[in-house]
Design an enzyme around this catalytic site. Sequence first.
Site, PDB file in Angstrom:
ATOM      1  N   ASP A 224       0.875  -1.177   0.000  1.00  0.00           N
ATOM      2  CA  ASP A 224       0.000   0.000   0.000  1.00  0.00           C
ATOM      3  C   ASP A 224       0.906   1.218   0.000  1.00  0.00           C
ATOM      4  O   ASP A 224       1.541   1.524   1.019  1.00  0.00           O
ATOM      5  CB  ASP A 224      -0.909  -0.015   1.242  1.00  0.00           C
ATOM      6  CG  ASP A 224      -1.885   1.168   1.236  1.00  0.00           C
ATOM      7  OD1 ASP A 224      -1.728   2.075   0.388  1.00  0.00           O
ATOM      8  OD2 ASP A 224      -2.795   1.179   2.078  1.00  0.00           O
TER       9      ASP A 224
ATOM     10  N   THR B 252      -8.949   3.517 -18.624  1.00  0.00           N
ATOM     11  CA  THR B 252      -8.627   2.416 -17.689  1.00  0.00           C
ATOM     12  C   THR B 252      -9.683   2.444 -16.579  1.00  0.00           C
ATOM     13  O   THR B 252     -10.654   3.199 -16.655  1.00  0.00           O
ATOM     14  CB  THR B 252      -7.232   2.610 -17.035  1.00  0.00           C
ATOM     15  OG1 THR B 252      -7.287   3.783 -16.197  1.00  0.00           O
ATOM     16  CG2 THR B 252      -6.131   2.772 -18.057  1.00  0.00           C
TER      17      THR B 252
ATOM     18  N   TYR C 279      -5.635  16.550  -6.917  1.00  0.00           N
ATOM     19  CA  TYR C 279      -4.906  15.514  -7.684  1.00  0.00           C
ATOM     20  C   TYR C 279      -3.775  16.140  -8.506  1.00  0.00           C
ATOM     21  O   TYR C 279      -2.621  15.694  -8.448  1.00  0.00           O
ATOM     22  CB  TYR C 279      -5.902  14.782  -8.577  1.00  0.00           C
ATOM     23  CG  TYR C 279      -5.293  13.837  -9.582  1.00  0.00           C
ATOM     24  CD1 TYR C 279      -4.836  12.570  -9.187  1.00  0.00           C
ATOM     25  CD2 TYR C 279      -5.172  14.190 -10.929  1.00  0.00           C
ATOM     26  CE1 TYR C 279      -4.283  11.696 -10.115  1.00  0.00           C
ATOM     27  CE2 TYR C 279      -4.627  13.322 -11.853  1.00  0.00           C
ATOM     28  CZ  TYR C 279      -4.177  12.076 -11.452  1.00  0.00           C
ATOM     29  OH  TYR C 279      -3.638  11.209 -12.370  1.00  0.00           O
TER      30      TYR C 279
ATOM     31  N   LYS D 184       0.469  15.888  -8.611  1.00  0.00           N
ATOM     32  CA  LYS D 184       1.212  15.511  -9.818  1.00  0.00           C
ATOM     33  C   LYS D 184       2.218  16.613 -10.181  1.00  0.00           C
ATOM     34  O   LYS D 184       3.313  16.324 -10.648  1.00  0.00           O
ATOM     35  CB  LYS D 184       0.248  15.255 -10.973  1.00  0.00           C
ATOM     36  CG  LYS D 184      -0.626  13.998 -10.805  1.00  0.00           C
ATOM     37  CD  LYS D 184       0.198  12.740 -10.685  1.00  0.00           C
ATOM     38  CE  LYS D 184      -0.586  11.467 -10.986  1.00  0.00           C
ATOM     39  NZ  LYS D 184       0.205  10.249 -10.698  1.00  0.00           N
TER      40      LYS D 184
ATOM     41  N   ASN E  35       4.022   4.085 -10.455  1.00  0.00           N
ATOM     42  CA  ASN E  35       2.801   4.179 -11.262  1.00  0.00           C
ATOM     43  C   ASN E  35       1.516   4.115 -10.428  1.00  0.00           C
ATOM     44  O   ASN E  35       0.489   4.658 -10.837  1.00  0.00           O
ATOM     45  CB  ASN E  35       2.826   3.031 -12.279  1.00  0.00           C
ATOM     46  CG  ASN E  35       1.477   2.774 -12.892  1.00  0.00           C
ATOM     47  OD1 ASN E  35       1.062   3.457 -13.822  1.00  0.00           O
ATOM     48  ND2 ASN E  35       0.751   1.787 -12.351  1.00  0.00           N
TER      49      ASN E  35
ATOM     50  N   SER F 277       2.885  11.442 -14.006  1.00  0.00           N
ATOM     51  CA  SER F 277       2.140  12.676 -13.735  1.00  0.00           C
ATOM     52  C   SER F 277       0.876  12.646 -14.578  1.00  0.00           C
ATOM     53  O   SER F 277       0.297  11.580 -14.807  1.00  0.00           O
ATOM     54  CB  SER F 277       3.014  13.893 -14.041  1.00  0.00           C
ATOM     55  OG  SER F 277       2.272  15.078 -13.790  1.00  0.00           O
ATOM     56  N   SER F 278       0.474  13.787 -15.082  1.00  0.00           N
ATOM     57  CA  SER F 278      -0.787  13.867 -15.818  1.00  0.00           C
ATOM     58  C   SER F 278      -0.793  15.121 -16.689  1.00  0.00           C
ATOM     59  O   SER F 278      -0.156  16.132 -16.332  1.00  0.00           O
ATOM     60  CB  SER F 278      -1.941  13.953 -14.814  1.00  0.00           C
ATOM     61  OG  SER F 278      -3.136  14.340 -15.483  1.00  0.00           O
TER      62      SER F 278
END
Length: 261
Positions: free
Chosen positions: A70, A201, A166, A170, A103, A152-153
């Site tokens: 975790d 996903t 969020y 990132k 990831n 990241s994003s």
Amino acid sequence: MTANASFPVHPRRIVLITGGSRGLGRNAAEHLARQGFDVVLTYRERADEAQAAVAAIGALGARALALQLDVARSAGFADFAGRVRQALAGQWHVGHLDGLVHNAGIGIHAPFTATTEAQFDELAAIHLKAPFFLSQHLLPLLRDGASIIHLSSGLTRFTQPGYAAYASMKGGVEVLTRYLARELGPRGIRVNTVAPGAIATDFGGGRVRDDAQVGAALAAQTALGRVGLPDDIGPVMAALLQPGMGWVQGQRIEASGGMFL
Ligand SMILES: NC(=O)c1ccc[n+]([C@@H]2O[C@H](COP(=O)([O-])OP(=O)(O)OC[C@H]3O[C@@H](n4cnc5c(N)ncnc54)[C@H](OP(=O)(O)O)[C@@H]3O)[C@@H](O)[C@H]2O)c1
């Protein structure tokens, strides 16, 4: 030199992927398996999915192992590093990893005004604190010249309501990438960020994959005209672990099909 120079060099390279049991992590694991890597993958609770991933990687001719972790619980990282060390020695007779991919992650979609402190803390623990301290604990197991990848994003470059917490985490991991690239560079360790756009996903409750309206709206804002698939991202992560990318250091590589250009 690494701390584990007494072990022989294993002919196959070994990469650890957190959250490699499904989604983008599993996709990367399968691409890496085809490219000569063995994989240590982690999962949080879906042991069955992790075992399915191990079997799929095995069918590609690579060796894989699943360990429970975790990443939100940094108190467990020292023990985890010990389990990784044992696995490397027991399964591969080596003392090092060639790559580490941070990831594992979750998405929480909540407007700024409704985001709770608990949600903020969970996102911070998973997306920022975990890469920081997990790398710290696993560093003695990374060989000189190894590669670290952060996820990241696209949401750090453009904004979408509901992702303030969020995307802030990132953004933090992108800064961490540059600092680690600088501090670990003397050991030849490369540290880079892959920033996916919206990918279909399970992530965020599977919104991008399952909500046709959301998918169409995102596709309309994407230069290549569709939302992303895991196969659009796994190969990018895999490529970054190859020697041909050896001069890429401290970079953010966005793979979004050109979202919101
Ligand atoms: N999909 C997207 O649109 C998108 C876009 C940009 C960035 N990303 C980033 O890409 C990464 C992977 O996303 P994905 O789409 O592959 O997500 P996913 O399909 O939901 O898979 C998430 C993976 O992370 C693991 N995980 C989640 N929370 C964890 C925790 N606390 N400790 C350990 N493992 C945990 C899960 O393990 P279990 O199966 O055991 O739960 C699973 O293996 C994330 O960092 C995400 O932020 C995704």
